[in-house]
Design an enzyme around this catalytic site. Structure first.
Site, PDB file in Angstrom:
ATOM      1  N   CYS A   1      -5.612 -19.310  16.227  1.00  0.00           N
ATOM      2  CA  CYS A   1      -6.281 -19.210  17.538  1.00  0.00           C
ATOM      3  C   CYS A   1      -7.686 -19.793  17.516  1.00  0.00           C
ATOM      4  CB  CYS A   1      -6.360 -17.751  17.985  1.00  0.00           C
ATOM      5  SG  CYS A   1      -4.763 -16.922  18.013  1.00  0.00           S
TER       6      CYS A   1
ATOM      7  N   ASP B   1       5.830 -15.303  15.407  1.00  0.00           N
ATOM      8  CA  ASP B   1       6.175 -16.384  16.333  1.00  0.00           C
ATOM      9  C   ASP B   1       7.593 -16.906  16.163  1.00  0.00           C
ATOM     10  OD1 ASP B   1       3.618 -16.082  17.196  1.00  0.00           O
ATOM     11  OD2 ASP B   1       2.908 -18.071  16.612  1.00  0.00           O
TER      12      ASP B   1
ATOM     13  N   SER C   1      -2.501 -15.875   5.750  1.00  0.00           N
ATOM     14  CA  SER C   1      -3.319 -14.967   6.555  1.00  0.00           C
ATOM     15  C   SER C   1      -4.300 -15.742   7.439  1.00  0.00           C
ATOM     16  CB  SER C   1      -4.078 -14.000   5.638  1.00  0.00           C
ATOM     17  OG  SER C   1      -4.481 -12.852   6.329  1.00  0.00           O
TER      18      SER C   1
ATOM     19  N   ARG D   1       0.832  -1.213   0.000  1.00  0.00           N
ATOM     20  CA  ARG D   1       0.000   0.000   0.000  1.00  0.00           C
ATOM     21  C   ARG D   1       0.864   1.259   0.000  1.00  0.00           C
ATOM     22  NH1 ARG D   1      -3.287  -2.942   3.644  1.00  0.00           N
ATOM     23  NH2 ARG D   1      -2.391  -1.877   5.443  1.00  0.00           N
TER      24      ARG D   1
END
Length: 444
Positions: A42, A282, A38, A21
């Site tokens: 969780c 992570d 993406s 962007r």
């Protein structure tokens, strides 16, 4: 400018989207070794438990949507080696086994983490799985919904393990959970809070086994039994949830600085120790606001925020990440609990001069339906009374109260200021003196 991003889950795609962007003319190349990008892992325990059934609900954007923005997204592509001196990458196409070379001007490592598999004998039997990837989730959901799989064993009582327990109980399974240490969630909460949560787990007829080590899985082709240092338990399926390890072994021949567990050390800009190489998510560290230390806290919140900042900096910015409090929360059966900042154990390890206060109170007035016990623990500086950490557990609004503590820590508030903080009151939501006010006022 050619920017290559390794890993397309949370931090990597946050960075790629932001970068494209800001600098549409840059070449932005992403290599992801699976076909899922993406992705919010969780949600996996809740997908498994049937709280929702569409796996794509956990995907924020499809590969096609990213490609429409001009990002060169390559799935089933694993970067196996980096030559930092010559800014070259060795990439393997996992579908064709073709190995090729690529180059970069700037690089971001966002390879995430993988499940740790303990040294358990026969861990490769059928009906045994981790719960980290979309593939894991689909497999475990299919297994747990089979009528013949009545007895579920969970190894590890961290976030994922306990969420899986709730998922299995939702499906009316018999559940046994093993924890190596003497209490659950011992890296996140202090004993006062974990004791409350352990009681809640047992109240739901879950066989919680603490200080018990799983040694072996028994069965001919699929698991039938779990053997520990204290006995054995029948099992129709086993889910291993014993933590995660950063996916950074491919960097072993580089000079990139890492923690002993393999987490890449980054500064407030997301930069590694090597010029033009960034990392987030992570696979990387995150700076703790209270301690000032580089910590490994594999949470989606930090991954997305630092990923976005790395994207801005790859685009030529100089934006810094304000740091993390390691704020985290969990639903444990009918209870919820959250922690932010330092625990008592962490403050002790840092050698800080601190005090703690643990209280139990009620979440709201007694005359409105829904009143229940709520538990609060504060960790604070012994001299200045500045709040260093907080934990809340209860049946309603515990997590949102922890968010108040997070804001208080970030604002360097004292316990007495928390005690007089003007919090909302109405009978369905709180008492005139909220439990946080009470906790702040009893800290001396």
């Amino acid at each position: 400018m050619r920017v290559v991003i390794i890993g397309g889950v949370a931090a990597g795609m946050s960075a790629a989207a932001k970068l494209k962007r800001m600098q549409p003319e840059y070449e932005v190349v992403v290599y992801e070794k699976t076909d899922v990008v993406s992705f919010g892992a969780c949600g996996l325990p809740y997908f498994v438990g049937g709280f929702f059934d569409e796996p794509n609900s956990m995907i924020a954007r499809s590969p096609e949507k990213f490609r429409e923005t001009g990002i060169d997204l390559n799935i089933f592509s694993e970067v196996v080696k980096i030559d930092t001196d010559n800014k070259k990458l060795t990439v393997k196409n996992l579908q064709t086994n073709e190995v090729f070379e690529d180059s970069y001007d700037k690089l971001m490592v966002a390879t995430g983490a993988s499940s740790i598999i303990p040294p358990i004998k026969n861990v490769n039997l059928a009906n045994v799985s981790t719960l980290k990837s979309m593939e894991d989730g689909i497999k475990v959901k299919e297994l747990i919904n089979r009528d013949e799989n009545k007895k579920v064993v969970v190894i590890g009582a961290g976030f994922i393990g306990l969420e899986v327990v709730e998922a299995a109980k939702q499906l009316n399974k018999e559940v046994t959970i093993f924890q190596l240490e003497g209490r659950i969630l011992n890296q996140v909460f202090d004993k006062e809070i974990t004791s409350v949560l352990e009681e809640e787990i047992r109240k739901h007829e879950v066989d919680l086994r603490l200080e018990e080590v799983v040694l072996e899985l028994v069965g001919e082709t699929k698991v039938k039994k779990v053997v520990t240092n204290k006995g054995e338990v029948e099992a129709d399926m086993v889910i291993i949830a014993t933590g995660v390890r950063p996916n950074t072994t491919f960097l072993k021949d580089t000079a990139i600085e890492m923690l002993p567990n393999g987490a890449i050390i980054v500064d407030k800009f997301g930069k590694t120790s090597m010029e033009d190489i960034y990392a987030a998510g992570d696979c990387a560290t995150i700076k703790n606001i209270v301690s000032g230390q580089d910590t490994y806290v594999p949470l989606a919140t930090g991954a997305n925020k630092l990923g976005r900042i790395v994207g801005e900096n790859l685009a030529g910015g100089s934006n810094s990440f304000q740091g993390s409090l390691g704020s985290s929360c969990i639903k444990v059966m009918d209870m919820e609990a959250a922690a932010t900042g330092l625990t008592e154990k962490q403050a002790e390890k840092l050698g800080l001069d601190f005090k703690v206060k643990f209280i139990s109170d009620f979440n709201q007035t007694n005359y409105y339906p829904g009143r229940d016990k709520i538990y609060v623990k504060l960790v604070y500086d012994a001299k200045t009374k500045v709040i260093l950490g907080g934990q809340v557990a209860g049946y309603k609004d515990s997590v949102q109260r922890t968010n108040v503590i997070a804001a208080a820590i970030f604002g360097k508030m004292t316990t007495s200021q928390l005690g007089m903080l003007d919090l909302c009151y109405a009978p369905p939501f709180a008492r005139t003196w909220d439990v946080l006010n009470v906790a702040g006022n009893v800290c001396k």
